[in-house]
Design a protein around this motif. Structure first.
Motif, PDB file in Angstrom:
ATOM      1  N   LYS A   1       0.830  -1.203   0.000  1.00 51.55           N
ATOM      2  CA  LYS A   1       0.000   0.000   0.000  1.00 51.55           C
ATOM      3  C   LYS A   1       0.866   1.255   0.000  1.00 51.55           C
ATOM      4  O   LYS A   1       0.530   2.259  -0.643  1.00 51.55           O
ATOM      5  CB  LYS A   1      -0.927  -0.009   1.216  1.00 51.55           C
TER       6      LYS A   1
ATOM      7  N   ASP B   1      -3.719   2.611  -2.876  1.00 51.16           N
ATOM      8  CA  ASP B   1      -4.915   1.820  -2.614  1.00 51.16           C
ATOM      9  C   ASP B   1      -5.435   1.230  -3.916  1.00 51.16           C
ATOM     10  O   ASP B   1      -6.040   1.921  -4.742  1.00 51.16           O
ATOM     11  CB  ASP B   1      -5.986   2.710  -1.968  1.00 51.16           C
ATOM     12  N   THR B   2      -5.229  -0.066  -4.117  1.00 53.52           N
ATOM     13  CA  THR B   2      -5.656  -0.697  -5.374  1.00 53.52           C
ATOM     14  C   THR B   2      -7.178  -0.757  -5.501  1.00 53.52           C
ATOM     15  O   THR B   2      -7.711  -0.754  -6.614  1.00 53.52           O
ATOM     16  CB  THR B   2      -5.090  -2.130  -5.477  1.00 53.52           C
TER      17      THR B   2
END
Length: 423
Positions: A259, A264-265
């Protein structure tokens, strides 16, 4: 069953009783078993359906493919990679290594031999393996017999293409990732890639770099990790940490650092699963994505994330959220499966889906009853396959030294096999 003979219509195939084990598959696992048997001076016969070793790597991988983990974790037993190879060898580097490996140990598989049936003949105490040759007529078959059978045909023997409503109506090009080579011929096209594993991600990257417009359909959660952390391999760091820490703690560390590096995927449509990446790998064999450049294109919008496909139409796809889009081509990066259940008549070592059956902790995962072995089905990579090859070959060598048999052609020495069970 493909290639199956009908009882009463064809003569029984010639049977060759061998003075060593039969190995099905000339991929990395089969080569590792053969090389180790050579070290023990045990003869062997490899049966390979394709025209060369390492069929998956030779015929079903894209041009830009590299190993996603460092070469030290991908070496076969007894021989390392040449020192001048890069940390992450290319597909062509790996094939050169495998061919050199086969040459070094004088491994010469019986090529073009498709195994159609393997069963244990209890009265004769032999495994009997029927093959057909692509170069011969459909009636030509050969049967091999040995006290030992090594299943090394792998987890990636057959392509998996999901059944999606309307797929046959799609007017554009539709192909499996095994047929994809380069994004060059898709330049300027809208391409839907179904699947978000390492292959799907890297093909989207390749498409984007060749001027295509890639869209990646994501059905479930996926862990994306940087290929390297703090200047070292993420995989290598994880392996070191697992020596001292529980898997859940290592997963938390990897996700925290990921992260920090990637951001933030989930904000971009890649929801993370509840279980950590190593825990999922341990349970299912599914690897996390190790990013080699696709993530930056996702963040910039050059790779667009779309939901699961609900159905196809003549010019595109409808997604589960109700939206529809037009596409020029669809690539199914939906993986492979084992084909062992289609030819091996054994219910003890393999399940109906072609994976090793879960057994009690005291049992080995690589050996079964009556001289049956499996190598390369752990879902844990080449390093574990190599360890399995060492153990299986050593076990066979010990048994071979105790009770060797003489090779002979036995055209009618063994009774003809009974017909396979229906279905």
């Amino acid at each position: 069953m493909q290639g199956q003979q009908q009882a009463g219509h064809n003569p029984s195939p010639a049977c060759i009783v061998l003075d060593g084990p039969i190995i099905v598959g000339a991929g990395p696992s089969g080569l590792a078993v053969a090389a180790t048997l050579r070290q023990h001076s045990v003869p062997f016969t490899i049966l390979e359906r394709s025209g060369d070793i390492a069929d998956l790597w030779t015929n079903r991988t894209y041009d830009r493919l590299h190993l996603h983990i460092p070469k030290g974790f991908c070496e076969l037993p007894h021989v390392g990679f040449p020192p001048d190879f890069p940390t992450y060898p290319t597909k062509h580097d790996f094939l050169r290594y495998l061919h050199s490996y086969a040459s070094r140990f004088a491994i010469a598989p019986q090529l073009g031999r498709s195994v159609t049936r393997a069963w244990y003949d209890a009265p004769a105490s032999l495994w009997r393996v029927t093959t057909t040759s692509a170069a011969a007529s459909s009636a030509a078959a050969t049967e091999y017999a040995s006290p030992w059978l090594v299943v090394a045909s792998g987890e990636n023997a057959e392509v998996v293409v999901p059944k999606v409503k309307g797929r046959e109506t799609f007017a554009g090009e539709a192909l499996h990732s095994s047929e994809y080579r380069s994004g060059e011929r898709f330049r300027g096209m809208r391409v839907l890639v179904v699947g978000c594993g390492n292959s799907g991600m890297e093909m989207c990257l390749d498409l984007g770099e060749h001027g295509a417009m890639p869209f990646m359909s994501v059905r479930s959660g996926v862990h994306v990790l940087p290929r390297e952390m703090f200047g070292a391999s993420t995989f290598g760091i994880a392996m070191k940490l697992l020596r001292w820490l529980p898997i859940q703690m290592v997963d938390r560390f990897l996700l925290l650092v990921a992260k920090m590096i990637l951001g933030d995927t989930e904000k971009y449509g890649l929801k993370r699963p509840k279980l950590g990446p190593l825990e999922i790998k341990n349970i299912t064999g599914k690897s996390p994505v190790l990013d080699v450049g696709a993530w930056s294109l996702i963040k910039s919008g050059n790779i667009k994330i779309v939901p699961e496909v609900e159905s196809f139409s003549g010019n595109g796809a409808r997604f589960v959220d109700g939206n529809e889009m037009a596409f020029d081509a669809v690539i199914f990066a939906t993986g492979y499966r084992s084909n062992v259940p289609s030819w091996l008549q054994d219910g003890e070592l393999f399940t109906d889906n072609g994976k090793p059956r879960a057994r009690c902790p005291s049992s080995s995962s690589w050996s079964g009853p009556n001289g049956l072995y499996c190598v390369g089905f752990s879902g844990r990579g080449l390093l574990v396959s190599g360890a399995e090859a060492l153990m299986a070959a050593a076990d066979i060598a010990g048994r071979w030294l105790q009770a060797p048999i003489s090779p002979r052609c036995c055209m009618h020495a063994l009774p003809p096999p009974p017909p396979p069970p229906p279905g």
